[in-house]
Design an enzyme around this catalytic site. Sequence first.
Site, PDB file in Angstrom:
ATOM      1  CG  HIS A 129      -0.801   3.964   4.492  1.00 47.58           C
ATOM      2  ND1 HIS A 129      -1.560   3.725   5.611  1.00 47.58           N
ATOM      3  CD2 HIS A 129      -0.381   2.747   4.064  1.00 47.58           C
ATOM      4  CE1 HIS A 129      -1.593   2.419   5.843  1.00 47.58           C
ATOM      5  NE2 HIS A 129      -0.890   1.803   4.914  1.00 47.58           N
ATOM      6  CB  CYS A 172      -0.951   0.013   1.191  1.00 43.43           C
ATOM      7  SG  CYS A 172      -0.208  -0.542   2.731  1.00 43.43           S
TER       8      CYS A 172
END
Lengths: 336, 336
Positions: free
Chosen positions: A245, A132
């Site tokens: 994130h 990710c």
Amino acid sequence: MQKKSTYVVAVVGATGAVGREMVSILEERKFPVSELVLLASDRSEGERIEFRGKNIPVRKLTKDSFAGVDIALFTAGSERSLKFAPVAVAAGSVVIDNSSAFRMDPKVPLVIPEVNAADLEGHAGIIANPNCSTIGLLMALKPLHDAAKIRRVVVTTFQSVSGTGKEAIDELAGQTVALLNFKDIEKKVYPHQIAFNCIPQIDGFLEDGATREEMKIAGETKKILGDDSFKVTATCVRVPVFRCHAEAVNIETERKLGANDARAALAGAPGVIVYDDPSRSLYPLQLDTAGKDDVYVGRIREDATVPNGLNLWIVSDNLRKGAALNAVQIAEHLTR
Amino acid sequence: MQKKSTYVVAVVGATGAVGREMVSILEERKFPVSELVLLASDRSEGERIEFRGKNIPVRKLTKDSFAGVDIALFTAGSERSLKFAPVAVAAGSVVIDNSSAFRMDPKVPLVIPEVNAADLEGHAGIIANPNCSTIGLLMALKPLHDAAKIRRVVVTTFQSVSGTGKEAIDELAGQTVALLNFKDIEKKVYPHQIAFNCIPQIDGFLEDGATREEMKIAGETKKILGDDSFKVTATCVRVPVFRCHAEAVNIETERKLGANDARAALAGAPGVIVYDDPSRSLYPLQLDTAGKDDVYVGRIREDATVPNGLNLWIVSDNLRKGAALNAVQIAEHLTR
């Protein structure tokens, strides 16, 4: 993969944070699904997940689960991928795997469609979805690399707990509630308290003192860009945030790229949004990016400590572009 | 400053997060205080703060507050320092100022005692305490700089809300409670929600896209090390943590410094603790560092993307070594 008008699609790990996102995205993007097969471990058998207005039952993952499945989206951890992906391929499925099991396998393409869709050619049944943090980083770096050739990247991540999974979301919420009620906290998922704390460890440690996550970002980046000389050093940190994130990134380029040139290069890139107006305190935030498909870039500014330096701040939804969306986009490419 | 056996000490901004810490530290370290004068704005007049078992009343800060005061510790913001520090100096006090008002003034020493105590010589009445992130960073970098000469630093900070002050601590707690009760949040201190979110802005923005905080770290570092060629680029981020600042730091040195050499250099430095055992998931955490005097360094590892690269993770208590303790240590040096 044989082109058809509709496909039997399986989601392996359907009840997890990424699995549920995959089901939503297949529906949102009107992926041509003829039948959706939801698979998970025993524990989740019997649960139901809504897809196109119907509650689809979750079935137990077994070696016989893949008969008739055209595309299997795996997001149930490396161990299950290693065990069941070859079974699915043998049954005739194409596997798009979100675990790290096959990412560095030279026979397996590792693909971000906006960056290296061409690598999908000639796959042998398994295609890997990158980490990710790697996806968010490369979505922003590729246009800059094309414009001015990046020589070195120093990245520090601010990763949300949803990257670990549903139990970690519960752990952050549970610890926060406990602390606000002056009760003892429970630690099951992380080695240290995550509520009101940052943990500079994601995944296990390697001999050289880096974590696996830090090594993945560096290694996957080289593979995706097809450039073994591309230099990345990473520090990965878990922060008490539920979703998305963020990454603070310092780059050095071979040719000079001013902040405005960088903004222009990023603004023209598919799947990237420049959100950068310091005068109004506007920059990407994890809070605002949840549920978004694009990767947001802000705080773009020159770094005068090297001849051609730039700093940027990248935020992406780790469950969507960082995982489920990227996997579905790969499936879309295969069916085109 | 005239040496005496005891001193009249004033704390300006005594009711704030740093001011209260200063009072505790004066007591803990048995600073030779003959009288403690607690000063603050009207709002706090009449509050009492405990010192050596007595409840000392907080008085209103005025131009007449400094008669007889030997040492005035200022921590009430730049505006009040600019207005009242010269008044205190005229009244015969030595001012140790925790604001950024005088830090870059060439006539004002900017001091971390373990790093550049010699700069205290020949001060003209005002001594500046560096920024909280600068102090943590330089406590760890100075021993490495002495060992191998640092050429460039890329630092990303994870700064707690206590760096902003008491209202920010209340804002994080209040927003967290509100969110867990599905209520709307209030924003007074930060431009965006800080609960379960990271904000890549500390202080205002400059023309070049950096924040003042990022500029301070770079500028103060050069001044403290007395080396204008020392290169630092910073990205400063506020995280939903109550206390202590963490910093992910990448450095390049002129001479090779292996991870073990770096550990040895740091282990011998006063005020620095190496806490670095990845095999047991041990590294500095903000949670563990609250209330500690030392600066903790871990995650020390070589960075192979440059000839002499190192990564480290630094954590320090921003209210203690990052502010109150450093100021009291300066006072201790002046009285020696």
